[in-house]
Design an enzyme around this catalytic site. Sequence first.
Site, short mmCIF file in Angstrom:
data_model
loop_
_atom_site.label_atom_id
_atom_site.label_comp_id
_atom_site.label_asym_id
_atom_site.label_seq_id
_atom_site.Cartn_x
_atom_site.Cartn_y
_atom_site.Cartn_z
N ASP A 117 34.74 32.20 42.76
CA ASP A 117 34.39 32.30 41.33
C ASP A 117 33.57 31.07 40.92
O ASP A 117 32.81 31.11 39.97
CB ASP A 117 35.65 32.29 40.43
CG ASP A 117 36.48 33.55 40.57
OD1 ASP A 117 35.93 34.57 41.01
OD2 ASP A 117 37.67 33.49 40.23
N ASP A 166 46.05 37.92 33.85
CA ASP A 166 45.11 38.59 34.76
C ASP A 166 44.68 39.92 34.14
O ASP A 166 45.10 40.99 34.58
CB ASP A 166 45.76 38.82 36.13
CG ASP A 166 44.73 39.30 37.13
OD1 ASP A 166 43.53 39.22 36.83
OD2 ASP A 166 45.12 39.77 38.21
N GLU A 223 50.29 38.97 46.48
CA GLU A 223 50.13 39.95 45.39
C GLU A 223 49.80 41.30 45.99
O GLU A 223 48.82 41.44 46.73
CB GLU A 223 49.01 39.49 44.45
CG GLU A 223 48.71 40.50 43.35
CD GLU A 223 47.67 39.99 42.36
OE1 GLU A 223 47.34 38.80 42.36
OE2 GLU A 223 47.16 40.83 41.60
N HIS A 251 39.48 31.94 41.83
CA HIS A 251 39.19 32.22 43.25
C HIS A 251 38.23 31.15 43.74
O HIS A 251 37.44 30.62 42.96
CB HIS A 251 38.45 33.55 43.41
CG HIS A 251 39.24 34.77 43.08
ND1 HIS A 251 39.14 35.42 41.88
CD2 HIS A 251 40.13 35.48 43.83
CE1 HIS A 251 39.94 36.47 41.89
NE2 HIS A 251 40.55 36.53 43.05
C1 GCO Z 1 43.38 42.82 40.53
C2 GCO Z 1 43.96 41.62 41.09
C3 GCO Z 1 43.19 40.42 41.16
C4 GCO Z 1 44.02 39.33 41.76
C5 GCO Z 1 43.22 38.19 42.13
C6 GCO Z 1 44.03 37.09 42.77
O1 GCO Z 1 43.64 43.09 39.37
O2 GCO Z 1 42.75 43.52 41.29
O3 GCO Z 1 44.96 41.30 40.20
O4 GCO Z 1 42.71 40.09 39.91
O5 GCO Z 1 45.04 38.93 40.89
O6 GCO Z 1 42.23 38.61 42.98
O7 GCO Z 1 43.69 36.96 44.07
MN MN Z 2 46.39 40.18 39.68
MN MN Z 3 45.09 44.32 38.49
#
Ligand code: GCO
Ligand code: MN
Ligand code: MN
Length: 412
Positions: A80, A317, A209, A77
């Site tokens: 980050d 992730d 996402e 991010h």
């Molecule tokens: C989560 C999300 C985040 C996103 C990330 C990408 O698990 O809440 O996956 O980790 O992937 O913020 O913008």
């Molecule tokens: Mn994610």
């Molecule tokens: Mn998640």
Amino acid sequence: MVPIPAGEQQKLVERLYRACGGSYTPEQRRKFYVSGPQWAAAYEGQALFHAPTRKPVGFEEVIRKWGELGIAYWCTHDTDVIPTRALGTEEQWEILGRIKKALADNGVKCSMVTTETFYHAVFAASPAAEAPQIRDYAAWRCKNTVKIGHELGATHAVYWPGSLGYQIQGAVEETETLKWYADAINAACEMDIGVAGKRGRQTLKHCLEAKPFEPQAQILLPTSDAMLAFIDSGLIEHPEMVGLNPEYLHELMWGSAVRASLARALIKGKLWHFDINDGYPLKHDVDIGVGLVNPLDWLNVLVLLRSHGYRGPFNLDYKPPRTTSNWGVFAVSFPTAVDRFITLWEMAGEVLEDPVIREAGEALRAGGEKAKDLDAEAIFEANKELMTLHELIAHRMVQILLGIHKGRTYSV
Ligand code: GCO
Ligand code: MN
Ligand code: MN
């Protein structure tokens, strides 16, 4: 039971990790398009109801560890790695210089950048808040992330809208909020066209996402299907630049067959990035390591992706849960996660080549001999014994997963 002195604990964990076997070398891991997020490694184990359990970790260390482990790609991010107050300033470019050096020194590439539009209090009413200045700020953040992405050599940008929703209904008008959110994505795509043109690079793949719950009580774009509809809604000015980053757990959370969610994205040609982790249906976002909860479901997912030639990133992730050891995150959590992914990927290849599954699949597709047209009873009779193959294929996949197909005897 003999207590284990603090100074002996890492050695014990290390020995038991080795005893697990089945790990790959960094060179083998590097053959896969696996990315490791900054935020996942740096996650300190905190949540609403508990304090952090680990110390902060900076990008230099994460990138160095990725290099050592053979995780070939890193993603982040904006905030980050760059403090919110430094975004867009000289300091941002100075930090990006340090990141580029760390990536080059460790043989790691940046695959993806993402804008944090959910953590800072300015986004309390979402990046598509009523206040025009907040929306302008969100759009500026997304545009700035595009610049960061090009500077770091990324190919993908991800957008998780986070707080796009509400705790309480009434004030938020959904249609205008979605339009306002699209404005931020449109601004990022416009910026991308300009920056990519100037730099002679391809535009980024902008990937949305979805997450069905958290942090809002109700979410405006809760599923990958909702995101697909949003891309095609007419609100997105460059729908060809925008695709999906489904997350395995986020789809599972609402009760989807994840494989089916992914199939719908594949049909639309929009599966561009994939967050890999694990967890439980109808629970919160626990982001457990891939394959620790649902290995069979994962095997199914990877069979689908392998057979459709998915070539995008597999992004780890996941948040090493309540691990209290910063050392353990890199010594056990991440290497075991990558290695489970690789093993499941290899097994998916085995499933696709398996003679039993192949013959069974072909028989199902061939169907029975031709019966009298439009005669339900006759068509049923001609096909009815083949249906057992559905269960046989599932059985065979479990055998492959557990290694039973290679022969295993217990007490009989
Ligand atoms: C989560 C999300 C985040 C996103 C990330 C990408 O698990 O809440 O996956 O980790 O992937 O913020 O913008
Ligand atoms: Mn994610
Ligand atoms: Mn998640």
